[in-house]
Design a protein around this motif. Sequence first.
Motif, PDB file in Angstrom:
ATOM      1  N   VAL A  55       0.830  -1.204   0.000  1.00  0.00           N
ATOM      2  CA  VAL A  55       0.000   0.000   0.000  1.00  0.00           C
ATOM      3  C   VAL A  55       0.867   1.257   0.000  1.00  0.00           C
ATOM      4  N   PHE A  63      -2.769   2.321  -4.183  1.00  0.00           N
ATOM      5  CA  PHE A  63      -4.051   2.774  -4.706  1.00  0.00           C
ATOM      6  C   PHE A  63      -3.903   3.324  -6.126  1.00  0.00           C
ATOM      7  N   LYS A  67      -5.771   2.139  -9.548  1.00  0.00           N
ATOM      8  CA  LYS A  67      -6.469   3.084 -10.419  1.00  0.00           C
ATOM      9  C   LYS A  67      -5.979   2.965 -11.862  1.00  0.00           C
ATOM     10  N   VAL A 137     -10.984  -2.152  -0.884  1.00  0.00           N
ATOM     11  CA  VAL A 137     -10.488  -0.776  -0.918  1.00  0.00           C
ATOM     12  C   VAL A 137     -11.252   0.077   0.093  1.00  0.00           C
ATOM     13  N   THR A 141      -9.835   2.375   3.372  1.00  0.00           N
ATOM     14  CA  THR A 141      -9.977   3.824   3.427  1.00  0.00           C
ATOM     15  C   THR A 141     -11.070   4.300   4.352  1.00  0.00           C
ATOM     16  N   ILE A 148     -15.410   4.834  -3.426  1.00  0.00           N
ATOM     17  CA  ILE A 148     -13.982   4.613  -3.651  1.00  0.00           C
ATOM     18  C   ILE A 148     -13.697   4.355  -5.126  1.00  0.00           C
ATOM     19  N   LEU A 152     -11.494   6.499  -7.880  1.00  0.00           N
ATOM     20  CA  LEU A 152     -10.391   5.915  -8.646  1.00  0.00           C
ATOM     21  C   LEU A 152     -10.599   6.143 -10.141  1.00  0.00           C
ATOM     22  N   VAL A 158      -7.683   8.907  -3.069  1.00  0.00           N
ATOM     23  CA  VAL A 158      -8.386   7.979  -2.190  1.00  0.00           C
ATOM     24  C   VAL A 158      -7.886   8.248  -0.778  1.00  0.00           C
TER      25      VAL A 158
END
Length: 272
Positions: A55, A63, A67, A137, A141, A148, A152, A158
């Motif tokens: 992450v 993230f 995306k 996800v 978050t 979310i 993205l 995010v």
Amino acid sequence: MLKVIVVDDEPLARKGMLVRLAAFEQLEVVAECSNGDEAVAQILELKPDVVFLDVEMPGMDGFAVLKSLQQQQGKLPYIVFVTAYDHYAFNAFEVNALDYVLKPVEPERLKAAVAKVLKFHAAADSQKHKGQLAAAVAKLTGDEAGNILQRLDKSEPVVNDRFPDAISIKDSGEITRVPVAEIDWVDAAGDYMCIHTKDGQTHILRRTMKELELELDPRLFVRVHRSAIVNVHTIAKLQMLSNGEHQLMLTNGQAVKVSRSYKDRVKQVFSQ
């Protein structure tokens, strides 16, 4: 066998994951990547079934990788998130197909995560996969899964909106609450953080840079160096020096060096 790609900017973490994954005969590691850009390229080329995705990475984080993949290919691989920080109430994170593992990775925890992936793969339910990905996800978050994925898709950040309004600092038997909005920038001094505020004061906080970074809203603060975080509203300009390095000039006249690994993050501030 399921094809696997391991993504982590820390060489030792990648090596440790490779050693542990070798114990699973159902998995075949086809590539290892040290950053987000490399991960996207390898995933698009090799089309793995599973990605163990760190992450927290400088530049393109986990993230951002997700995306980019959504924008460039239809079917996504199964994602197992990897992080050193139990920051998003992971104990409540229960999914059938996608999972997370905390660093340092424990063999039994990894075994459970792999079992979930294998179980879901056997079901071969692509629609469920998409839903579980959104749920994963969202758990990371703290937001709604639908929101979310919409963010993205729109290349929006995010983030978790639940950040503290102030940082509590203990010193000589006293506790001082420093409003986050008053912080200009932060730099590391050994085992301590120096928090510089708009009124010219410097507060000393005994905490790691990474721990403090997790408490600061990434829409308002940007990591510019392994030992520096800057409030985006205090940035006056970005300068390229004669030696090819970059530095930020803040509105208070302070110059802050920008390291190569964080340069792209800083440039994103100027594109917003």
